[in-house]
Design an enzyme around this catalytic site. Structure first.
Site, PDB file in Angstrom:
ATOM      1  N   GLY A 175      -6.489 -20.057  -5.181  1.00 16.23           N
ATOM      2  CA  GLY A 175      -7.276 -19.581  -6.322  1.00 16.23           C
ATOM      3  C   GLY A 175      -7.673 -18.119  -6.232  1.00 16.23           C
ATOM      4  O   GLY A 175      -8.159 -17.548  -7.212  1.00 16.23           O
ATOM      5  N   PRO A 222      -4.254  -8.096  -5.854  1.00 18.41           N
ATOM      6  CA  PRO A 222      -3.518  -7.048  -6.572  1.00 18.41           C
ATOM      7  C   PRO A 222      -2.072  -7.042  -6.064  1.00 18.41           C
ATOM      8  O   PRO A 222      -1.830  -7.058  -4.855  1.00 18.41           O
ATOM      9  CB  PRO A 222      -4.240  -5.759  -6.170  1.00 18.41           C
ATOM     10  CG  PRO A 222      -5.574  -6.205  -5.628  1.00 18.41           C
ATOM     11  CD  PRO A 222      -5.356  -7.566  -5.044  1.00 18.41           C
ATOM     12  N   ALA A 223      -1.116  -7.015  -6.987  1.00 18.21           N
ATOM     13  CA  ALA A 223       0.290  -7.185  -6.579  1.00 18.21           C
ATOM     14  C   ALA A 223       0.812  -5.975  -5.791  1.00 18.21           C
ATOM     15  O   ALA A 223       1.615  -6.134  -4.883  1.00 18.21           O
ATOM     16  CB  ALA A 223       1.146  -7.422  -7.824  1.00 18.21           C
ATOM     17  N   LEU A 224       0.358  -4.791  -6.133  1.00 12.93           N
ATOM     18  CA  LEU A 224       0.852  -3.579  -5.475  1.00 12.93           C
ATOM     19  C   LEU A 224      -0.157  -3.113  -4.432  1.00 12.93           C
ATOM     20  O   LEU A 224      -1.341  -2.936  -4.742  1.00 12.93           O
ATOM     21  CB  LEU A 224       1.068  -2.488  -6.537  1.00 12.93           C
ATOM     22  CG  LEU A 224       1.463  -1.100  -6.064  1.00 12.93           C
ATOM     23  CD1 LEU A 224       2.800  -1.102  -5.343  1.00 12.93           C
ATOM     24  CD2 LEU A 224       1.536  -0.148  -7.254  1.00 12.93           C
ATOM     25  N   GLY A 225       0.318  -2.931  -3.213  1.00 13.07           N
ATOM     26  CA  GLY A 225      -0.574  -2.474  -2.148  1.00 13.07           C
ATOM     27  C   GLY A 225       0.009  -1.283  -1.423  1.00 13.07           C
ATOM     28  O   GLY A 225       1.185  -0.939  -1.596  1.00 13.07           O
ATOM     29  N   LEU A 226      -0.806  -0.646  -0.593  1.00 11.90           N
ATOM     30  CA  LEU A 226      -0.332   0.471   0.231  1.00 11.90           C
ATOM     31  C   LEU A 226       0.117  -0.073   1.584  1.00 11.90           C
ATOM     32  O   LEU A 226      -0.664  -0.701   2.293  1.00 11.90           O
ATOM     33  CB  LEU A 226      -1.473   1.485   0.448  1.00 11.90           C
ATOM     34  CG  LEU A 226      -1.088   2.689   1.329  1.00 11.90           C
ATOM     35  CD1 LEU A 226      -0.191   3.661   0.561  1.00 11.90           C
ATOM     36  CD2 LEU A 226      -2.330   3.414   1.837  1.00 11.90           C
ATOM     37  N   GLY A 227       1.367   0.168   1.929  1.00 18.24           N
ATOM     38  CA  GLY A 227       1.860  -0.206   3.252  1.00 18.24           C
ATOM     39  C   GLY A 227       1.387   0.806   4.284  1.00 18.24           C
ATOM     40  O   GLY A 227       1.277   2.000   3.974  1.00 18.24           O
ATOM     41  N   ASP A 284      -2.206  -3.062   3.177  1.00 22.07           N
ATOM     42  CA  ASP A 284      -1.485  -3.940   4.095  1.00 22.07           C
ATOM     43  C   ASP A 284      -1.503  -3.319   5.495  1.00 22.07           C
ATOM     44  O   ASP A 284      -0.980  -2.229   5.698  1.00 22.07           O
ATOM     45  CB  ASP A 284      -0.035  -4.137   3.644  1.00 22.07           C
ATOM     46  CG  ASP A 284       0.654  -5.130   4.564  1.00 22.07           C
ATOM     47  OD1 ASP A 284       0.423  -6.338   4.391  1.00 22.07           O
ATOM     48  OD2 ASP A 284       1.387  -4.701   5.476  1.00 22.07           O
ATOM     49  N   TYR A 296       0.539  -2.036  14.276  1.00 22.50           N
ATOM     50  CA  TYR A 296       0.808  -0.693  13.741  1.00 22.50           C
ATOM     51  C   TYR A 296       0.004   0.383  14.490  1.00 22.50           C
ATOM     52  O   TYR A 296       0.284   1.574  14.361  1.00 22.50           O
ATOM     53  CB  TYR A 296       0.523  -0.604  12.231  1.00 22.50           C
ATOM     54  CG  TYR A 296       1.328  -1.569  11.376  1.00 22.50           C
ATOM     55  CD1 TYR A 296       2.480  -2.185  11.862  1.00 22.50           C
ATOM     56  CD2 TYR A 296       0.929  -1.874  10.072  1.00 22.50           C
ATOM     57  CE1 TYR A 296       3.204  -3.085  11.080  1.00 22.50           C
ATOM     58  CE2 TYR A 296       1.653  -2.765   9.281  1.00 22.50           C
ATOM     59  CZ  TYR A 296       2.786  -3.362   9.798  1.00 22.50           C
ATOM     60  OH  TYR A 296       3.492  -4.251   9.013  1.00 22.50           O
ATOM     61  N   LYS A 321      -2.333  -8.707  10.376  1.00 22.04           N
ATOM     62  CA  LYS A 321      -1.372  -9.658  10.965  1.00 22.04           C
ATOM     63  C   LYS A 321      -1.617  -9.882  12.456  1.00 22.04           C
ATOM     64  O   LYS A 321      -1.936  -8.935  13.184  1.00 22.04           O
ATOM     65  CB  LYS A 321       0.061  -9.135  10.753  1.00 22.04           C
ATOM     66  CG  LYS A 321       0.299  -8.661   9.320  1.00 22.04           C
ATOM     67  CD  LYS A 321       1.734  -8.298   9.028  1.00 22.04           C
ATOM     68  CE  LYS A 321       1.831  -7.609   7.670  1.00 22.04           C
ATOM     69  NZ  LYS A 321       1.577  -6.162   7.701  1.00 22.04           N
ATOM     70  N   HIS A 328       2.546 -12.587  12.192  1.00 18.51           N
ATOM     71  CA  HIS A 328       3.447 -11.454  11.922  1.00 18.51           C
ATOM     72  C   HIS A 328       4.931 -11.820  12.052  1.00 18.51           C
ATOM     73  O   HIS A 328       5.759 -11.385  11.257  1.00 18.51           O
ATOM     74  CB  HIS A 328       3.096 -10.296  12.870  1.00 18.51           C
ATOM     75  CG  HIS A 328       3.483  -8.953  12.351  1.00 18.51           C
ATOM     76  ND1 HIS A 328       2.765  -7.811  12.602  1.00 18.51           N
ATOM     77  CD2 HIS A 328       4.520  -8.561  11.586  1.00 18.51           C
ATOM     78  CE1 HIS A 328       3.354  -6.781  12.012  1.00 18.51           C
ATOM     79  NE2 HIS A 328       4.422  -7.208  11.388  1.00 18.51           N
TER      80      HIS A 328
END
Ligand code: A2P
Length: 317
Positions: free
Chosen positions: A9, A13-18, A43, A48, A77, A110
């Protein structure tokens, strides 16, 4: 801003910053530019190596009132050496402390790969733990407890093929909300997409622009450059857009989430603007013909000689 509803539910947001490959020293500025420009999805991942700096940028953004915690979607992750159930919660707590957050929106396993604790990048088979010894299901059960504890609002996986995802869905008490995999016109993954659609699992596209900034050790000499594809280029020229924007718009039109990485102010903004780029059915079908099952991140680093992991077992199904 396009959004996707998860199977629990929540709305993402569909677009994120990698942020994979975004260096400390650059990533804080990228996050601040992105959030100020309107990104509401970040993300991240422990591996990283830049979560502390992202946390500093977030603290500044919260302090300045640019955004509140509940307006942001933050994914991170679990790294492969923390798959043992006892290590899962401490791993998330470490990420939360680096990011300066009390909870995540989404925490992903991951890779379907386990290493011994402390062996961040395996060198020999002894550094790896087989999935018979440490099944993905037991790591998943520990991740389910993180939702119970309020440390993350959703859990999911990354780099799971159809077979592994099906197996996990079978017995999961909390169904995975998302699977983050490499997806772009050269690797469209229709079977996995159909499974995720049928099972209500969001697919997130990583390396949507072809990740040309991967370290040389992760690159093949003969690899095609996605951002220079002539068909994508033709569509871009006709629309007065960039090839990167067409690639991002394609991912959004397919109903996937997408996380292009950039540390450059102009490109961060340009990528966000791709959310309003419309592609028609003819353009979508032209892009469909580009599929060539080409992986840029092929996971060969996990196929350590003498271990139970092979590239075939990673991607089959
Ligand atoms: P930079 O960070 O300098 O902008 P992916 O998201 O597939 O991992 O790709 C990231 C790579 O694509 C990085 O090299 C990044 O460079 C570059 N990139 C990101 N956005 C754009 C864009 N709009 N146009 C061209 N290259 C881009």
């Amino acid at each position: 801003m396009k959004t996707l509803e998860l199977n629990n539910g929540l709305v993402m947001p569909a677009l994120g910053l990698g942020t994979w490959k975004s260096k400390p020293g650059e990533v804080a500025n990228a996050v601040k530019v992105a959030v100020r420009a309107g990104y509401r999805h970040l993300d991240c991942a422990w591996i990283y190596g830049n979560e502390k700096e992202i946390g500093e940028a977030l603290a500044e953004l919260f302090e300045e009132g640019v955004v509140t915690r509940d307006e942001l979607w933050v994914t991170s992750k679990l790294w492969n050496d923390r798959h043992a159930p006892k290590d899962v919660e401490p791993a998330l707590r470490d990420t939360l402390s680096k990011l300066g957050l009390e909870y995540l929106d989404l925490y992903l396993m991951h890779w379907p790969i386990a290493h011994r604790l402390g062996k961040t990048m395996p060198k020999t088979a002894d550094d790896m733990v087989s999935l018979d010894e440490l099944p993905l299901e037991s790591t998943w059960a520990a991740m389910e407890k993180l939702v119970d504890a309020g440390l993350t609002r959703s859990i999911g996986v990354s780099n799971f093929n159809s077979k592994k995802l099906r197996a996990l869905l079978k017995d999961a008490r909390i169904r995975p909300a998302a699977n983050q995999v490499e997806l772009h016109p050269y690797l469209q993954q229709y079977e996995l997409k159909a499974l995720c659609d049928a099972e209500g699992v969001i697919l997130t596209a990583y390396s949507p622009l072809g990740s040309k900034d991967r370290p040389p050790s992760l690159k093949a000499e003969d690899e095609p450059i996605l951002l220079e594809d002539p068909v994508i280029g033709e569509i871009a020229a006709a629309k007065g857009a960039s090839t990167a924007q067409v690639l991002i718009a394609w991912a959004l039109h397919r109903g996937t989430s997408v996380i292009p990485k950039s540390t450059n102010e102009g490109r961060i903004k340009q990528n966000l603007e791709a959310a309003t780029l419309e592609l028609n059915a003819d353009e979508m079908s032209k892009i469909e013909t580009l599929d060539r099952a080409r992986r840029y991140v092929d996971g060969r680093f996990w196929a350590v000689e003498g271990s139970t992991y092979t590239m075939e077992s990673l991607w089959e199904g």
